[in-house]
Write a protein that holds these residues in place. Structure first.
Motif, PDB file in Angstrom:
ATOM      1  N   LEU A   1       0.832  -1.198   0.000  1.00  0.00           N
ATOM      2  CA  LEU A   1       0.000   0.000   0.000  1.00  0.00           C
ATOM      3  C   LEU A   1       0.874   1.258   0.000  1.00  0.00           C
ATOM      4  CD1 LEU A   1      -2.984   0.991   0.132  1.00  0.00           C
ATOM      5  CD2 LEU A   1      -2.628   1.190   2.603  1.00  0.00           C
ATOM      6  N   LEU A   2       1.864   1.293   0.890  1.00  0.00           N
ATOM      7  CA  LEU A   2       2.757   2.450   0.949  1.00  0.00           C
ATOM      8  C   LEU A   2       3.590   2.580  -0.327  1.00  0.00           C
ATOM      9  CD1 LEU A   2       3.960   2.315   4.668  1.00  0.00           C
ATOM     10  CD2 LEU A   2       2.234   3.822   3.654  1.00  0.00           C
ATOM     11  N   ALA A   3       4.078   1.457  -0.819  1.00  0.00           N
ATOM     12  CA  ALA A   3       4.857   1.490  -2.065  1.00  0.00           C
ATOM     13  C   ALA A   3       3.994   1.995  -3.212  1.00  0.00           C
ATOM     14  CB  ALA A   3       5.414   0.103  -2.376  1.00  0.00           C
ATOM     15  N   GLY A   4       2.757   1.534  -3.282  1.00  0.00           N
ATOM     16  CA  GLY A   4       1.856   1.962  -4.345  1.00  0.00           C
ATOM     17  C   GLY A   4       1.578   3.454  -4.297  1.00  0.00           C
ATOM     18  N   PHE A   5       1.249   3.967  -3.115  1.00  0.00           N
ATOM     19  CA  PHE A   5       0.988   5.396  -2.986  1.00  0.00           C
ATOM     20  C   PHE A   5       2.247   6.218  -3.258  1.00  0.00           C
ATOM     21  CE2 PHE A   5      -2.938   4.341  -0.527  1.00  0.00           C
ATOM     22  CZ  PHE A   5      -3.805   4.995  -1.379  1.00  0.00           C
ATOM     23  N   ASN A   6       3.398   5.660  -2.915  1.00  0.00           N
ATOM     24  CA  ASN A   6       4.647   6.389  -3.139  1.00  0.00           C
ATOM     25  C   ASN A   6       4.905   6.634  -4.632  1.00  0.00           C
ATOM     26  OD1 ASN A   6       6.869   7.714  -1.878  1.00  0.00           O
ATOM     27  ND2 ASN A   6       8.184   6.086  -2.656  1.00  0.00           N
ATOM     28  N   HIS A   7       4.383   5.788  -5.506  1.00  0.00           N
ATOM     29  CA  HIS A   7       4.521   6.003  -6.952  1.00  0.00           C
ATOM     30  C   HIS A   7       3.854   7.315  -7.374  1.00  0.00           C
ATOM     31  CE1 HIS A   7       6.310   2.302  -8.648  1.00  0.00           C
ATOM     32  NE2 HIS A   7       5.848   1.757  -7.531  1.00  0.00           N
ATOM     33  N   PHE A   8       2.820   7.726  -6.644  1.00  0.00           N
ATOM     34  CA  PHE A   8       2.104   8.964  -6.958  1.00  0.00           C
ATOM     35  C   PHE A   8       2.651  10.155  -6.177  1.00  0.00           C
ATOM     36  CE2 PHE A   8      -0.786   5.416  -7.629  1.00  0.00           C
ATOM     37  CZ  PHE A   8      -1.073   5.595  -8.967  1.00  0.00           C
TER      38      PHE A   8
ATOM     39  N   VAL B   1      -0.838   1.742  -9.133  1.00  0.00           N
ATOM     40  CA  VAL B   1      -2.224   1.249  -9.038  1.00  0.00           C
ATOM     41  C   VAL B   1      -2.231  -0.240  -8.705  1.00  0.00           C
ATOM     42  CG1 VAL B   1      -4.324   0.781 -10.356  1.00  0.00           C
ATOM     43  CG2 VAL B   1      -3.218   3.014 -10.542  1.00  0.00           C
ATOM     44  N   ILE B   2      -1.404  -1.015  -9.411  1.00  0.00           N
ATOM     45  CA  ILE B   2      -1.361  -2.460  -9.156  1.00  0.00           C
ATOM     46  C   ILE B   2      -0.936  -2.744  -7.723  1.00  0.00           C
ATOM     47  CG2 ILE B   2      -0.172  -4.616  -9.749  1.00  0.00           C
ATOM     48  CD1 ILE B   2      -0.152  -3.618 -12.676  1.00  0.00           C
ATOM     49  N   GLU B   3       0.071  -2.028  -7.229  1.00  0.00           N
ATOM     50  CA  GLU B   3       0.527  -2.267  -5.860  1.00  0.00           C
ATOM     51  C   GLU B   3      -0.575  -1.954  -4.844  1.00  0.00           C
ATOM     52  OE1 GLU B   3       4.219  -0.105  -5.566  1.00  0.00           O
ATOM     53  OE2 GLU B   3       5.343  -1.790  -6.394  1.00  0.00           O
ATOM     54  N   ILE B   4      -1.335  -0.911  -5.073  1.00  0.00           N
ATOM     55  CA  ILE B   4      -2.434  -0.579  -4.154  1.00  0.00           C
ATOM     56  C   ILE B   4      -3.525  -1.646  -4.212  1.00  0.00           C
ATOM     57  CG2 ILE B   4      -4.298   1.080  -3.715  1.00  0.00           C
ATOM     58  CD1 ILE B   4      -2.259   3.264  -4.723  1.00  0.00           C
TER      59      ILE B   4
END
Length: 133
Positions: free
Chosen positions: A23-30, A56-59
């Motif tokens: 979740l954190l990794a996914g949001f960090n992309h943005f 998006v995929i990570e989230i």
């Protein structure tokens, strides 16, 4: 000892930690795309879209691992995503583990990331996918 590690990787706490990690990794992309964009090899087209899709995929898979009915599919998506990220790890090593205006670490850390950490992430996703809890 390996059996205990395997059992832990299937535990509720490990699943929750996997959720938080992706979740954190996914949001960090943005939040911080400038961290990821230089890590995308230049031979791949549309790095901004690749970064966005990765986030998006990570989230999505983060939430997928929390639900026991979707955990196996989410874990396989994580496995596929981690395999798809291997060219970025190799590219990072080829650049001397340093990208312009981005991440710079000693080269041994680039290798450690590829040879040790990445397989551990693959194992973690695999074991989470076999969890019935």
């Amino acid at each position: 000892m390996l059996k205990h590690i395997g059992n832990y990787l299937k535990s509720k706490w490990s699943i929750r930690l996997l959720f938080v990690f992706y979740l954190l990794a996914g949001f960090n992309h943005f939040i911080n795309p400038t961290f990821y964009l230089p890590l995308i090899p230049p031979y791949l087209p549309y790095p901004e879209i690749i970064n966005w899709i990765s986030g998006v995929i990570e989230i999505v898979v983060a939430f997928g691992v929390l639900i026991s009915k979707s955990r196996k599919i989410a874990s396989f998506v994580i496995l596929a995503m981690l395999i798809a990220f291997i060219p970025s790890h190799v590219y990072f090593i080829q650049t001397g583990s340093c990208v312009d205006d981005g991440l710079c670490v000693p080269q041994w850390i680039g290798w450690l990331r590829l040879i040790i950490i990445h397989p551990l992430l693959l194992l973690w996703a695999w074991k989470a996918g076999t969890s019935l809890k």
